[in-house]
Design a protein around this motif. Structure first.
Motif, PDB file in Angstrom:
ATOM      1  N   LEU A  88     -55.610 -15.496  41.469  1.00 26.16           N
ATOM      2  CA  LEU A  88     -55.815 -15.945  42.852  1.00 26.16           C
ATOM      3  C   LEU A  88     -56.986 -16.911  42.962  1.00 26.16           C
ATOM      4  O   LEU A  88     -56.965 -17.851  43.778  1.00 26.16           O
ATOM      5  N   ASP A  89     -58.030 -16.713  42.136  1.00 25.38           N
ATOM      6  CA  ASP A  89     -59.209 -17.572  42.184  1.00 25.38           C
ATOM      7  C   ASP A  89     -59.005 -18.905  41.462  1.00 25.38           C
ATOM      8  O   ASP A  89     -59.931 -19.723  41.395  1.00 25.38           O
ATOM      9  N   GLY A  90     -57.803 -19.107  40.903  1.00 26.84           N
ATOM     10  CA  GLY A  90     -57.495 -20.398  40.304  1.00 26.84           C
ATOM     11  C   GLY A  90     -58.000 -20.585  38.890  1.00 26.84           C
ATOM     12  O   GLY A  90     -58.079 -21.728  38.407  1.00 26.84           O
ATOM     13  N   PHE A  91     -58.349 -19.484  38.193  1.00 32.31           N
ATOM     14  CA  PHE A  91     -58.846 -19.620  36.828  1.00 32.31           C
ATOM     15  C   PHE A  91     -57.763 -20.130  35.871  1.00 32.31           C
ATOM     16  O   PHE A  91     -58.062 -20.688  34.832  1.00 32.31           O
ATOM     17  N   GLY A  92     -56.509 -19.907  36.228  1.00 35.05           N
ATOM     18  CA  GLY A  92     -55.425 -20.353  35.372  1.00 35.05           C
ATOM     19  C   GLY A  92     -54.112 -19.705  35.761  1.00 35.05           C
ATOM     20  O   GLY A  92     -53.996 -19.055  36.799  1.00 35.05           O
ATOM     21  N   PHE A  93     -53.124 -19.851  34.880  1.00 37.14           N
ATOM     22  CA  PHE A  93     -51.800 -19.303  35.085  1.00 37.14           C
ATOM     23  C   PHE A  93     -51.737 -17.900  34.484  1.00 37.14           C
ATOM     24  O   PHE A  93     -52.439 -17.578  33.522  1.00 37.14           O
ATOM     25  N   GLY A  94     -50.866 -17.051  35.037  1.00 38.75           N
ATOM     26  CA  GLY A  94     -50.723 -15.702  34.499  1.00 38.75           C
ATOM     27  C   GLY A  94     -49.342 -15.151  34.774  1.00 38.75           C
ATOM     28  O   GLY A  94     -48.599 -15.670  35.621  1.00 38.75           O
ATOM     29  N   GLN A  95     -48.996 -14.108  34.046  1.00 33.99           N
ATOM     30  CA  GLN A  95     -47.708 -13.435  34.263  1.00 33.99           C
ATOM     31  C   GLN A  95     -47.990 -12.000  34.687  1.00 33.99           C
ATOM     32  O   GLN A  95     -48.568 -11.217  33.936  1.00 33.99           O
ATOM     33  N   ILE A  96     -47.597 -11.669  35.919  1.00 34.99           N
ATOM     34  CA  ILE A  96     -47.838 -10.340  36.464  1.00 34.99           C
ATOM     35  C   ILE A  96     -46.559  -9.812  37.094  1.00 34.99           C
ATOM     36  O   ILE A  96     -45.608 -10.547  37.317  1.00 34.99           O
ATOM     37  N   SER A  97     -46.565  -8.518  37.383  1.00 32.41           N
ATOM     38  CA  SER A  97     -45.348  -7.881  37.878  1.00 32.41           C
ATOM     39  C   SER A  97     -45.146  -8.127  39.369  1.00 32.41           C
ATOM     40  O   SER A  97     -46.100  -8.423  40.107  1.00 32.41           O
ATOM     41  N   ASP A  98     -43.895  -7.963  39.787  1.00 31.62           N
ATOM     42  CA  ASP A  98     -43.590  -8.094  41.217  1.00 31.62           C
ATOM     43  C   ASP A  98     -44.286  -7.018  42.031  1.00 31.62           C
ATOM     44  O   ASP A  98     -44.586  -7.216  43.209  1.00 31.62           O
ATOM     45  N   TRP A  99     -44.566  -5.844  41.422  1.00 32.90           N
ATOM     46  CA  TRP A  99     -45.264  -4.783  42.135  1.00 32.90           C
ATOM     47  C   TRP A  99     -46.661  -5.248  42.548  1.00 32.90           C
ATOM     48  O   TRP A  99     -47.209  -4.778  43.540  1.00 32.90           O
ATOM     49  N   ILE A 100     -47.235  -6.161  41.776  1.00 35.87           N
ATOM     50  CA  ILE A 100     -48.561  -6.684  42.086  1.00 35.87           C
ATOM     51  C   ILE A 100     -48.471  -7.956  42.920  1.00 35.87           C
ATOM     52  O   ILE A 100     -49.248  -8.168  43.846  1.00 35.87           O
ATOM     53  N   ALA A 101     -47.510  -8.814  42.587  1.00 37.69           N
ATOM     54  CA  ALA A 101     -47.519 -10.190  43.094  1.00 37.69           C
ATOM     55  C   ALA A 101     -46.779 -10.404  44.405  1.00 37.69           C
ATOM     56  O   ALA A 101     -47.008 -11.419  45.083  1.00 37.69           O
ATOM     57  N   ASN A 102     -45.870  -9.516  44.787  1.00 39.62           N
ATOM     58  CA  ASN A 102     -44.963  -9.807  45.903  1.00 39.62           C
ATOM     59  C   ASN A 102     -45.675 -10.211  47.191  1.00 39.62           C
ATOM     60  O   ASN A 102     -45.306 -11.192  47.840  1.00 39.62           O
ATOM     61  N   ASN A 103     -46.689  -9.456  47.579  1.00 45.21           N
ATOM     62  CA  ASN A 103     -47.372  -9.770  48.837  1.00 45.21           C
ATOM     63  C   ASN A 103     -48.061 -11.127  48.783  1.00 45.21           C
ATOM     64  O   ASN A 103     -48.030 -11.896  49.753  1.00 45.21           O
ATOM     65  N   ASP A 104     -48.687 -11.429  47.646  1.00 49.83           N
ATOM     66  CA  ASP A 104     -49.377 -12.713  47.511  1.00 49.83           C
ATOM     67  C   ASP A 104     -48.395 -13.875  47.501  1.00 49.83           C
ATOM     68  O   ASP A 104     -48.703 -14.964  48.000  1.00 49.83           O
ATOM     69  N   ILE A 105     -47.210 -13.662  46.926  1.00 52.34           N
ATOM     70  CA  ILE A 105     -46.191 -14.707  46.931  1.00 52.34           C
ATOM     71  C   ILE A 105     -45.674 -14.931  48.349  1.00 52.34           C
ATOM     72  O   ILE A 105     -45.495 -16.068  48.792  1.00 52.34           O
ATOM     73  N   LYS A 106     -45.444 -13.832  49.089  1.00 53.97           N
ATOM     74  CA  LYS A 106     -44.929 -13.954  50.454  1.00 53.97           C
ATOM     75  C   LYS A 106     -45.888 -14.694  51.366  1.00 53.97           C
ATOM     76  O   LYS A 106     -45.465 -15.466  52.242  1.00 53.97           O
ATOM     77  N   ASN A 107     -47.196 -14.458  51.189  1.00 52.35           N
ATOM     78  CA  ASN A 107     -48.152 -15.118  52.081  1.00 52.35           C
ATOM     79  C   ASN A 107     -48.644 -16.460  51.545  1.00 52.35           C
ATOM     80  O   ASN A 107     -49.531 -17.077  52.143  1.00 52.35           O
ATOM     81  N   GLY A 108     -48.074 -16.920  50.409  1.00 52.45           N
ATOM     82  CA  GLY A 108     -48.398 -18.245  49.902  1.00 52.45           C
ATOM     83  C   GLY A 108     -49.648 -18.336  49.059  1.00 52.45           C
ATOM     84  O   GLY A 108     -50.041 -19.433  48.650  1.00 52.45           O
TER      85      GLY A 108
END
Length: 301
Positions: A234-254
């Motif tokens: 989220l802080d822009g340090f780089g790219f990462g691969q994480i699970s939908d259980w973690i990422a879904n809310n952040d993806i929905k809110n952009g």
């Protein structure tokens, strides 16, 4: 798997109740588990045992005939064990239950169930071990385990309850700074957040369709904590691969952008498991069934 006598006991209690939910409360089971038992018995006998409506259940004529036999059989068995080889129901629903679970699942998804469970059964004390390392249930005296991926040990009773998807993501800031990758090969040299496998101490590869794995070369942040990994992305340090259980809310809110969706790997299974050998206390079976029902119905989309 319930024994034949336990199946009959569920049927007898259901016959004495207005609804399967009432029966579940008396049996300290979930309503879904009671319903499954009745359907199993109906399949065994090839006869309907209850007429169901949205508000009540009513035993059928065949069910009444079976009820008479089942009640007598259970009375005989109770006489056999009357001298005290079995604890009474009050004692069974007290004591300790130790659970191991990945920290993310334990904190963000399992805890609400455990909180409600403890309020309902205050004499049951819960010991939760939140860890991403694999735990051996017998050696560590753990009653119930939750894990992601494959379980190889055949000494476990294992139930698949859900699945986890893995997304390649980045923040809008990282995409502005480093560009949008269009192909897997472009990822090798992009700045990366690496997740550490707690069991080996090595970095997890990024996984993609058809068994493709990528080990990023330009790793500028490493961690064994999924939440810290998310914050670093989220802080822009780089790219990462994480699970939908973690990422879904952040993806929905952009706050995170999902990348290379067409190349995403097959989901991993989420399992609930317990030791196979030895008797299972009623308190452990109750929570085991509750966790299975809860995580099976969990919707992340």
């Amino acid at each position: 798997m319930l024994s034949k006598s336990e199946l009959l006991r569920v049927f007898v209690v259901a016959a004495e109740s207005k609804t399967f939910r009432d029966a579940a409360d008396k049996l300290h089971m979930s309503p879904q588990s009671v319903s499954r038992v009745i359907k199993m018995l109906e399949g065994t006998y090839g006869e309907l045992l209850f007429h169901r409506s949205t508000r009540t259940i009513k035993i059928t004529k065949f069910g009444e005939q079976l009820l008479s036999r089942a009640s007598h059989a259970l009375d005989v068995m109770n006489d056999v064990f009357l001298f005290g080889q079995q604890k009474n129901n009050h004692d069974e629903l007290s004591g300790n239950i130790t659970i191991t679970t990945p920290d993310l699942i334990g904190r963000d998804f399992l805890y609400p169930l455990l909180s409600d469970f403890h309020k309902k059964y205050p004499k049951i004390h819960i010991d939760i071990r939140a860890s991403n390392s694999f735990s051996h249930l017998v050696d560590e005296q753990i009653d119930i385990g939750i894990r992601v991926g494959k379980i190889k040990n055949n000494g476990f009773i294992v139930r698949k309850v859900n699945e986890i998807k893995f997304f390649l993501v980045a923040s809008p800031e990282a995409i502005n700074n480093f560009g949008t990758p269009r192909h897997i090969d472009e990822l090798k040299n992009l700045p990366a957040i690496e997740a550490i496998d707690c069991n080996s101490g090595k970095g997890w590869p990024w996984l993609f369709a058809d068994g493709v794995e990528i080990h990023p070369k330009n790793v500028n942040f490493r961690t064994d904590d999924p939440e810290i990994e998310r914050l670093a992305i989220l802080d822009g340090f780089g790219f990462g691969q994480i699970s939908d259980w973690i990422a879904n809310n952040d993806i929905k809110n952009g706050h995170l952008i999902r990348l290379l969706e067409e190349s995403e790997p097959e989901p991993w299974d989420v399992y609930v498991y317990r030791p196979q050998k030895g008797p299972v206390p009623a308190r452990v079976r109750l929570l085991y069934d509750s966790i299975i029902d809860y995580l099976s119905m969990l919707k992340l989309d």
